[in-house]
Scaffold this active site. Structure first.
Site, mmCIF file in Angstrom:
data_model
loop_
_atom_site.group_PDB
_atom_site.id
_atom_site.type_symbol
_atom_site.label_atom_id
_atom_site.label_comp_id
_atom_site.label_asym_id
_atom_site.label_seq_id
_atom_site.Cartn_x
_atom_site.Cartn_y
_atom_site.Cartn_z
ATOM 1 N N LYS A 195 9.932 -5.982 -7.733
ATOM 2 C CA LYS A 195 10.398 -4.673 -7.282
ATOM 3 C C LYS A 195 11.930 -4.629 -7.222
ATOM 4 O O LYS A 195 12.596 -5.642 -7.378
ATOM 5 C CB LYS A 195 9.763 -4.343 -5.927
ATOM 6 C CG LYS A 195 8.214 -4.307 -5.993
ATOM 7 C CD LYS A 195 7.692 -3.096 -6.740
ATOM 8 C CE LYS A 195 6.259 -3.202 -7.233
ATOM 9 N NZ LYS A 195 5.223 -3.232 -6.229
HETATM 10 C C1 LIG Z 1 3.707 -3.301 -5.892
HETATM 11 C C2 LIG Z 1 2.986 -2.099 -5.428
HETATM 12 C C3 LIG Z 1 2.330 -2.059 -4.192
HETATM 13 C C4 LIG Z 1 2.079 -3.267 -3.353
HETATM 14 O O1 LIG Z 1 3.204 -3.906 -2.919
HETATM 15 P P1 LIG Z 1 3.053 -5.340 -2.223
HETATM 16 O O2 LIG Z 1 4.352 -5.521 -1.532
HETATM 17 O O3 LIG Z 1 2.827 -6.329 -3.336
HETATM 18 O O4 LIG Z 1 1.907 -5.284 -1.291
HETATM 19 C C5 LIG Z 1 1.816 -0.848 -3.754
HETATM 20 N N1 LIG Z 1 1.883 0.260 -4.512
HETATM 21 C C6 LIG Z 1 2.473 0.253 -5.728
HETATM 22 C C7 LIG Z 1 2.530 1.531 -6.511
HETATM 23 C C8 LIG Z 1 3.021 -0.930 -6.230
HETATM 24 O O5 LIG Z 1 3.564 -0.943 -7.460
#
Ligand SMILES: *Cc1c(COP(=O)(O)O)cnc(C)c1O
Length: 382
Positions: free
Chosen positions: A181
């Site tokens: 991210k």
């Molecule tokens: C990555 C992601 C999540 C989950 O994030 P985590 O921190 O890995 O739990 C939730 N929603 C979307 C759209 C994502 O891309």
């Protein structure tokens, strides 16, 4: 040239921060986590920022705050990561899928109301790729039908909608700091809300339901005495992650600008390539540019999306697909009986979509190479 799909932007700043945590002897939730919450809240402009060990944990606790119950319904877009919907299943509630807008891949706000029933409790808009959803329309629908809005902002650090920062708009907003991210701590998440009572309760629930400052019980000021007031969870962030987060937060705007530059470079380089259509951002908002997603014209790329991805990989360029629509996964199909013919826009997008590499450490030369490779892959697939 080998270009990975993603590379986190880790410099000496992150390394020094983590070493500092390790040397301090405090490696789980502690002072650095508190500081990260404070700084993140200040950056977003939210009075509360509650850290978690993931965005998924944040989404789970957010739904707990609104007392989601068995048989309740929550509206989510078809094209998202499973986390958005799995947290609804935790409550034996039902994820109700809404098709997406063809241009943005965000939930189609004109199709939400037809899915609302007396059991609908909330809507979880997902800011696909970092571009904010139509938040005014969503807020208006939510108000008229008495729904809560929990934003899945896993892609949206930082992003703006009509000059408002994502994280300050709805009841609760959940961010992800997963490795890929735009602000990465390996694993981690944050919930922002202006509701102080929810923030307090989420802080309790993320650490075993222990009343008040559970993490402090091992400090000099802390006390051995604590009380458990709810069946909580083990959802806390650690100071090692927070050290990464603090270092990342200091350059979050720089990283955003760099991603935006690379996105602009792709758009310029591929503008004349008729076989692919390029992402666009609506004029009243700013995307975090977590993803740069192109769509192939099936007539000009008869070899298809999967072959196109293989050809790019042969040239050293790794790509990804965001996302396989939820209704296509065996679990969701079986548990909720979704029918793919009900989501024509998602189906159309899914068979054409490819996400190109996009990360701040990428050089202009690498971005140009990716764009050239896309053109070459188109030739090889036609
Ligand atoms: C990555 C992601 C999540 C989950 O994030 P985590 O921190 O890995 O739990 C939730 N929603 C979307 C759209 C994502 O891309």
């Amino acid at each position: 040239m080998e270009i990975p799909f993603h590379k986190p932007y880790i410099t000496e700043d992150e390394i020094t921060g983590v070493l500092d945590s390790l040397r301090s002897g405090w490696i789980t939730m502690g002072p650095k986590t508190m500081e990260f919450e404070k700084m993140f809240g200040a950056y977003i402009g939210s009075r509360n920022a509650v850290s978690m060990n993931s965005c998924t944990a944040g989404l789970h606790l957010a739904l707990k705050m609104i007392d989601l119950s068995e048989g309740d319904e929550v509206i989510v877009p078809t094209i998202t990561f499973t986390a958005t919907a799995e947290v609804i299943a935790y409550f034996r509630a039902i994820p109700v899928l809404v098709d997406v807008d063809e241009e943005t891949c965000n939930i189609d706000v004109t199709k939400i109301e037809e899915k609302i029933t007396p059991r609908t409790k909330a809507v979880i808009p997902v800011h696909f790729g970092g571009q904010p959803c139509d938040m005014d329309e969503i807020a208006d629908i939510a108000e008229r039908h008495d729904l809560l809005v929990v934003e899945d902002a896993a892609h949206a650090i930082p992003a703006w909608y009509k000059n408002r920062t994502i994280g300050t708009i709805s009841d609760m907003t959940c961010f992800s700091f997963y490795a890929t991210k735009t602000l990465a701590t390996g694993e981690g998440g944050m919930v922002t809300t202006r509701n102080d009572a929810w923030a307090e309760r989420m802080k309790i629930l993320r650490l075993h339901g222990i009343s008040k400052d559970a993490w402090k019980r091992y400090t000099k000021e802390g006390s051995w005495f604590y009380e458990v007031i709810e069946a909580g969870y083990k959802y806390n962030m650690t100071d090692i992650q927070a050290a990464l987060g603090l270092a990342q937060l200091r350059k979050v705007e720089w990283m955003w600008k760099r991603r935006r530059e690379i996105a602009g470079r792709y758009t310029k380089a591929l503008a004349a390539c008729e076989a692919v259509s390029l992402p666009s951002v609506k004029p009243d908002r700013e995307s975090a540019w977590h993803l740069y997603t192109v769509r192939l014209d099936p007539e000009r790329v008869p070899g298809g999306r999967d072959l196109f991805i293989d050809e790019l990989r042969n040239m050293g360029v790794s790509t990804s697909v965001h996302f396989i629509p939820l209704y296509r996964h065996p679990y969701y199909r079986t548990a909720y009986g979704y029918d793919r013919s009900a989501f024509p826009v998602s189906e159309k997008i899914f068979e054409r979509t490819v996400s190109l590499p996009l990360y701040p450490g990428m050089t202009d030369g690498e971005a140009d190479w990716v764009a050239q490779s896309v053109e070459e892959a188109v030739r090889r697939c036609s």
